[in-house]
Design a protein around this motif. Structure first.
Motif, PDB file in Angstrom:
ATOM      1  N   ILE A  44      32.321  14.136  -1.596  1.00 45.20           N
ATOM      2  CA  ILE A  44      32.890  13.600  -0.357  1.00 45.20           C
ATOM      3  C   ILE A  44      32.110  14.126   0.842  1.00 45.20           C
ATOM      4  N   TRP A  45      31.671  15.381   0.792  1.00 44.74           N
ATOM      5  CA  TRP A  45      30.929  15.975   1.901  1.00 44.74           C
ATOM      6  C   TRP A  45      29.517  15.415   2.027  1.00 44.74           C
ATOM      7  N   VAL A  46      28.936  14.974   0.929  1.00 41.08           N
ATOM      8  CA  VAL A  46      27.573  14.441   0.970  1.00 41.08           C
ATOM      9  C   VAL A  46      27.568  12.917   0.882  1.00 41.08           C
ATOM     10  N   GLN A  47      28.697  12.318   1.157  1.00 39.19           N
ATOM     11  CA  GLN A  47      28.844  10.869   1.031  1.00 39.19           C
ATOM     12  C   GLN A  47      27.831  10.132   1.897  1.00 39.19           C
ATOM     13  N   ARG A  48      27.562  10.597   3.081  1.00 38.92           N
ATOM     14  CA  ARG A  48      26.654   9.888   3.982  1.00 38.92           C
ATOM     15  C   ARG A  48      25.201   9.945   3.503  1.00 38.92           C
ATOM     16  N   LYS A  49      24.850  10.965   2.729  1.00 34.88           N
ATOM     17  CA  LYS A  49      23.485  11.082   2.216  1.00 34.88           C
ATOM     18  C   LYS A  49      23.268  10.227   0.970  1.00 34.88           C
ATOM     19  N   LEU A  50      24.346   9.869   0.301  1.00 40.43           N
ATOM     20  CA  LEU A  50      24.265   9.018  -0.888  1.00 40.43           C
ATOM     21  C   LEU A  50      24.494   7.566  -0.478  1.00 40.43           C
ATOM     22  N   SER A  51      23.941   6.656  -1.219  1.00 39.68           N
ATOM     23  CA  SER A  51      24.294   5.261  -0.992  1.00 39.68           C
ATOM     24  C   SER A  51      25.720   5.037  -1.509  1.00 39.68           C
ATOM     25  N   TYR A  52      26.309   3.938  -1.083  1.00 39.12           N
ATOM     26  CA  TYR A  52      27.680   3.649  -1.524  1.00 39.12           C
ATOM     27  C   TYR A  52      27.746   3.574  -3.040  1.00 39.12           C
ATOM     28  N   ARG A  53      26.756   2.932  -3.642  1.00 36.68           N
ATOM     29  CA  ARG A  53      26.746   2.756  -5.099  1.00 36.68           C
ATOM     30  C   ARG A  53      26.702   4.107  -5.814  1.00 36.68           C
TER      31      ARG A  53
END
Length: 121
Positions: A44-53
């Motif tokens: 959840i904390w690194v959500q912005r660094k990962l793509s949605y998929r």
């Protein structure tokens, strides 16, 4: 967790690494379930660094985390083994996430598919 068991040797390696130093398979289920659950929480904390998929794929780990933790509870807990009905209730509670997981594997409807833009996938 092995930390709370009295009369047994405890080390942090045994609590973090499954089957380390002759650990039991029943306890390993709980360790792996906990670690998968923590991975989902940290994502959840690194959500912005990962793509949605990718973020969504990481969240699929919540299902095996729940299943392994439940398996650990059923196999290790003396209370569950002594009270058979409690075990049946716990397994009954597992039916809901199992159903949700199966529903997630089915193809999405067109309404859901149109909400996700091609750039996010």
């Amino acid at each position: 967790m092995q930390y709370f068991q009295t009369g047994q040797h405890f080390s942090y390696i045994n609590a973090a690494v499954p089957l380390a130093d002759g650990g039991e398979l029943n306890v390993a289920y709980g360790i792996v379930g906990l670690e998968l659950g923590l991975a989902v929480a940290v994502s959840i904390w690194v959500q912005r660094k990962l793509s949605y998929r990718r973020w969504h794929l990481v969240h699929y780990l919540a299902y095996p985390a729940f299943a392994l933790s439940l398996l650990h509870t059923v196999m290790v807990s003396a209370e569950v083994q002594a009270l058979g009905m409690l075990g049946i209730a716990v397994l009954g509670c597992a039916a809901a996430p199992t159903l949700l997981f199966v529903l997630r594997l089915l193809p999405a409807t067109t309404a859901v598919a149109t909400r996700i833009s091609p750039l996010e996938v």
